[in-house]
Design a protein around this motif. Structure first.
Motif, PDB file in Angstrom:
ATOM      1  N   ALA A   1       0.749  -1.342   0.079  1.00 27.79           N
ATOM      2  CA  ALA A   1       0.096   0.122   0.037  1.00 27.79           C
ATOM      3  C   ALA A   1       0.989   1.121  -0.111  1.00 27.79           C
ATOM      4  N   VAL A   2       0.556   2.091  -0.966  1.00 23.89           N
ATOM      5  CA  VAL A   2       1.358   3.440  -0.902  1.00 23.89           C
ATOM      6  C   VAL A   2       0.498   4.441  -0.600  1.00 23.89           C
ATOM      7  N   TYR A   3       1.134   5.247   0.428  1.00 29.74           N
ATOM      8  CA  TYR A   3       0.240   6.674   0.858  1.00 29.74           C
ATOM      9  C   TYR A   3       1.039   7.776   0.730  1.00 29.74           C
ATOM     10  N   ARG A   4       0.455   8.863   0.006  1.00 29.80           N
ATOM     11  CA  ARG A   4       1.251   9.959  -0.232  1.00 29.80           C
ATOM     12  C   ARG A   4       0.737  10.996   0.695  1.00 29.80           C
ATOM     13  N   LEU A   5       1.587  11.743   1.314  1.00 29.27           N
ATOM     14  CA  LEU A   5       1.317  12.770   2.327  1.00 29.27           C
ATOM     15  C   LEU A   5       1.327  13.955   1.488  1.00 29.27           C
ATOM     16  N   THR A   6       0.307  14.969   1.864  1.00 27.79           N
ATOM     17  CA  THR A   6       0.243  16.304   0.762  1.00 27.79           C
ATOM     18  C   THR A   6       0.098  17.366   1.754  1.00 27.79           C
ATOM     19  N   GLY A   7       0.378  18.607   1.348  1.00 32.82           N
ATOM     20  CA  GLY A   7       0.229  19.877   2.127  1.00 32.82           C
ATOM     21  C   GLY A   7       0.798  19.879   3.124  1.00 32.82           C
TER      22      GLY A   7
ATOM     23  N   GLU B   1       1.186  -6.173   3.430  1.00 37.40           N
ATOM     24  CA  GLU B   1       2.371  -6.754   4.060  1.00 37.40           C
ATOM     25  C   GLU B   1       3.494  -5.377   4.256  1.00 37.40           C
ATOM     26  N   VAL B   2       3.290  -4.449   3.486  1.00 39.25           N
ATOM     27  CA  VAL B   2       4.228  -3.224   3.454  1.00 39.25           C
ATOM     28  C   VAL B   2       3.554  -1.968   2.894  1.00 39.25           C
TER      29      VAL B   2
ATOM     30  N   GLY C   1       2.903  -6.247  12.542  1.00 37.85           N
ATOM     31  CA  GLY C   1       3.824  -6.981  11.493  1.00 37.85           C
ATOM     32  C   GLY C   1       3.821  -6.358  10.097  1.00 37.85           C
ATOM     33  N   VAL C   2       3.425  -5.164   9.776  1.00 33.66           N
ATOM     34  CA  VAL C   2       3.315  -4.469   8.816  1.00 33.66           C
ATOM     35  C   VAL C   2       4.728  -3.695   8.398  1.00 33.66           C
ATOM     36  N   THR C   3       5.534  -4.015   7.458  1.00 30.12           N
ATOM     37  CA  THR C   3       6.817  -3.153   7.290  1.00 30.12           C
ATOM     38  C   THR C   3       6.475  -1.732   6.762  1.00 30.12           C
ATOM     39  N   VAL C   4       6.990  -0.751   7.453  1.00 28.81           N
ATOM     40  CA  VAL C   4       6.793   0.660   6.751  1.00 28.81           C
ATOM     41  C   VAL C   4       8.175   0.887   6.169  1.00 28.81           C
ATOM     42  N   LEU C   5       7.887   1.529   5.008  1.00 30.06           N
ATOM     43  CA  LEU C   5       9.089   2.413   4.406  1.00 30.06           C
ATOM     44  C   LEU C   5       8.561   3.644   4.099  1.00 30.06           C
ATOM     45  N   VAL C   6       9.935   4.637   4.153  1.00 24.85           N
ATOM     46  CA  VAL C   6       9.697   5.934   4.202  1.00 24.85           C
ATOM     47  C   VAL C   6      10.389   6.547   2.949  1.00 24.85           C
ATOM     48  N   LYS C   7       9.669   7.238   2.056  1.00 24.49           N
ATOM     49  CA  LYS C   7      10.468   7.756   0.827  1.00 24.49           C
ATOM     50  C   LYS C   7      10.508   9.185   0.546  1.00 24.49           C
ATOM     51  N   GLY C   8      11.270   9.969   0.325  1.00 20.97           N
ATOM     52  CA  GLY C   8      11.254  11.569  -0.015  1.00 20.97           C
ATOM     53  C   GLY C   8      11.138  12.204   0.982  1.00 20.97           C
ATOM     54  N   VAL C   9      11.679  12.119   2.007  1.00 22.93           N
ATOM     55  CA  VAL C   9      11.577  13.213   3.154  1.00 22.93           C
ATOM     56  C   VAL C   9      12.346  14.436   2.937  1.00 22.93           C
ATOM     57  N   PRO C  10      11.720  15.524   3.051  1.00 23.80           N
ATOM     58  CA  PRO C  10      12.314  16.749   2.424  1.00 23.80           C
ATOM     59  C   PRO C  10      13.384  17.121   3.653  1.00 23.80           C
ATOM     60  N   SER C  11      14.741  17.513   3.314  1.00 21.68           N
ATOM     61  CA  SER C  11      15.769  17.478   4.105  1.00 21.68           C
ATOM     62  C   SER C  11      15.546  18.697   5.270  1.00 21.68           C
TER      63      SER C  11
END
Length: 555
Positions: free
Chosen positions: A435-441, A462-463, A493-503
């Protein structure tokens, strides 16, 4: 910038008068014009505040000069104003006229401190609907304050303008009110007709002079201003009663806040009118603070920048501080040379000037525009105006800003949040468990709970990949909510991946524990393809492990 440089920028300098050799003639003419316009207003606002006509005139002279020298605008004209008079009425009613000097001095000190702390830029945080509602409310109050002066009898000090006007109208002796009403009608008619003959005619002053002459010649039964001083009083520090000092300090905060708001708004209008962008809002606060200090010492009332007189100054050709200084000198000449004739002006004539001024200061076009805009803007305007008229000016501004902030946060929250996205790449059997969730705003306290409710791992997921690249702002509440979401998913038991964190958000995410909540520090990715590939490989490994366990399981 060093502290010494900041302080130098808040003090007068030779550069303030660099243009005087070129513009002094126009400045003197403008100053005389503004002085003529300011005379009836100074007298009227002094009476309207409860301090008396003389206090209004002294304020226009003393505060006008001091603010011109120390203020942050080259063309701003300061003095007694309708908004300040409205605030001072309940202070006079509760503590007497003598308290105004203490309130003015305390307010002046607060304004100087605010200027030194460089708080002048905060005026930009006041929303337009609040300013329009505040201005309209002041106009209504000024008009209502004149009703008892015309109809009589005057209500007790401190009575709300709405109640005072209603009481005056319901208990008026209409046979005795004929002449005051006639004086009001004559002044208003002259102020409307004279500018059509020639715009350069000082309509309000000429109308008052004509009505005063008629009243004297015919010996009309009209109340007069009464005696005013024929010279400036000597400056002195008022005695302070410690028992009421705390109460007066509260009043001084309100006076300082109003002086800051009105003066900075007036100075901003002056920039638009004159095209001269040389304006220092922090120095303006210092200048108005010094003006309130000086006015209090001379027995005047607290002053602010006056939008109407500033506009007259610019339109008459004023370009340097000499114009505002000369306007005060014209009024000083009135004190020393014409105090006798001025004392015979009918109060009804001054009330008429203020009534028409009040009607004209209501920003009808702005109100129509805002009412046609959004419902939230219309609500803020009407609320601010209503509270200004019925309760208190400063509370109206505070409440208006607070309500506007709530509406703004709600709007930001509605455009912020999280959405689940389909994986836009070559199909892979593993994608059914990702599952892909995009945070906005903005991820802030106003949107945090909605994000918490929407991010979940349904069915065989699972991810979960959290994409941060479109996240503009983040506060501590939002970051803490993200950490709690990750911990909750990992416990399931779900693995969380974080992508594209602004510096710019990384330090906050680390300090709150978002990164620490991840199962592995390597579950932080810069690119979505890398995060997706890792998620797919994780799903494949998990599927292989399940098949292995099924194969070796006993029959």
């Amino acid at each position: 910038m060093s502290a010494a440089a900041v302080l130098r920028g808040l003090l007068p300098g030779r550069a303030d008068y660099a243009d005087v050799p070129r513009t002094w003639r126009a400045d003197l003419v403008a100053g005389a014009t503004v002085g003529i316009v300011a005379l009836p207003l100074a007298l009227a606002f002094g009476i309207s505040s409860g301090a008396g006509a003389a206090a209004g005139l002294v304020t226009a002279v003393v505060a006008g000069i001091v603010a011109a020298v120390f203020g942050g605008s080259n063309v701003q004209v300061s003095g007694p104003t309708g908004a300040m008079a409205v605030v001072l009425v309940p202070i006079v009613g509760e503590h007497g006229v003598g308290a105004l000097a203490i309130v003015g001095i305390l307010a002046g000190l607060l304004l100087v401190v605010a200027g030194v702390l460089r708080l002048g830029q905060l005026i930009g945080l006041v929303p337009w609907p609040v300013i329009a509602g505040f201005t309209a409310g002041i106009g209504v109050i000024i008009f209502l304050q004149q009703v008892p002066l015309v109809l009589g009898p005057s209500a007790s000090a401190g009575t709300r303008p709405v109640l005072a006007a209603f009481s005056a109208a319901t208990h008026a002796d209409w046979s005795a009110a004929v002449w005051p009403l006639a004086a009001v009608a004559a002044v208003v008619l002259l102020m409307l007709l004279l500018p059509r003959i020639d715009e350069r005619i000082p309509a309000s002053l000429l109308a008052i002079v004509l009505v005063t002459i008629v009243a004297e010649v015919l010996d009309l039964p009209l109340a007069r201003i009464g005696e005013i001083p024929s010279s400036l009083p000597m400056p002195s520090l008022p005695s302070v009663d410690p028992a009421v000092l705390q109460t007066l300090l509260t009043a001084a905060v309100a006076v300082a806040a109003l002086s800051a708001i009105e003066s900075l708004l007036s100075a901003r209008v002056a920039v638009d009118l004159s095209g001269d962008a040389r304006h220092n809002p922090d120095r303006e606060l210092v200048g108005q603070g010094m003006a309130c200090l000086a006015s209090g010492a001379f027995g005047g009332i607290p002053a602010t920048g006056a939008i109407a007189r500033t506009a007259v100054n610019v339109k008459a050709g004023g370009r340097t501080r000499l114009a505002a200084i000369s306007h005060s000198l014209v009024l000083l000449g009135v004190i020393y040379l014409a105090s006798g004739p001025v004392s015979r002006i009918p109060t009804a004539a001054l009330a008429a000037v203020l009534m028409l001024t009040a009607v004209r200061m209501i920003p009808y076009r702005e109100i129509r525009t805002i009412l046609r805009a959004t419902r939230s803007d219309a609500a803020v305007l009407l609320l601010t105006m209503g509270v200004t008229v019925l309760v208190d000016l400063i509370e109206a501004v505070q409440l208006g800003i607070a309500v506007a902030a709530v509406f703004a946060l709600r709007a930001v929250a509605r455009t912020s949040g999280v959405r689940r996205e389909e994986i836009d790449s070559d199909p892979d059997p593993a994608d059914a468990r990702i599952a892909v969730y995009r945070l906005t705003g903005s991820m802030f306290f106003g949107a945090a709970e909605r994000v918490r409710a929407e991010v979940r791992a349904d069915g065989d997921v699972e991810v979960v990949i959290l994409a941060f690249s479109q996240l503009r702002t983040l506060d501590a509440t939002g970051a803490n909510t993200l950490a709690e979401i990750i911990r909750s998913l990992e416990k399931q038991g779900v693995t969380v991946l974080v992508k594209g964190v602004p510096s710019r958000h990384m330090a906050l995410l680390r300090s709150v524990g978002v990164i620490e909540a991840l199962r592995d520090p390597r579950h932080l990715f810069d690119r979505f393809p890398d995060a997706l590939e890792h998620a797919r490989s994780h799903v494949r490994r998990a599927e292989a492990a399940r098949r292995t366990r099924a194969t070796v399981a006993p029959a």
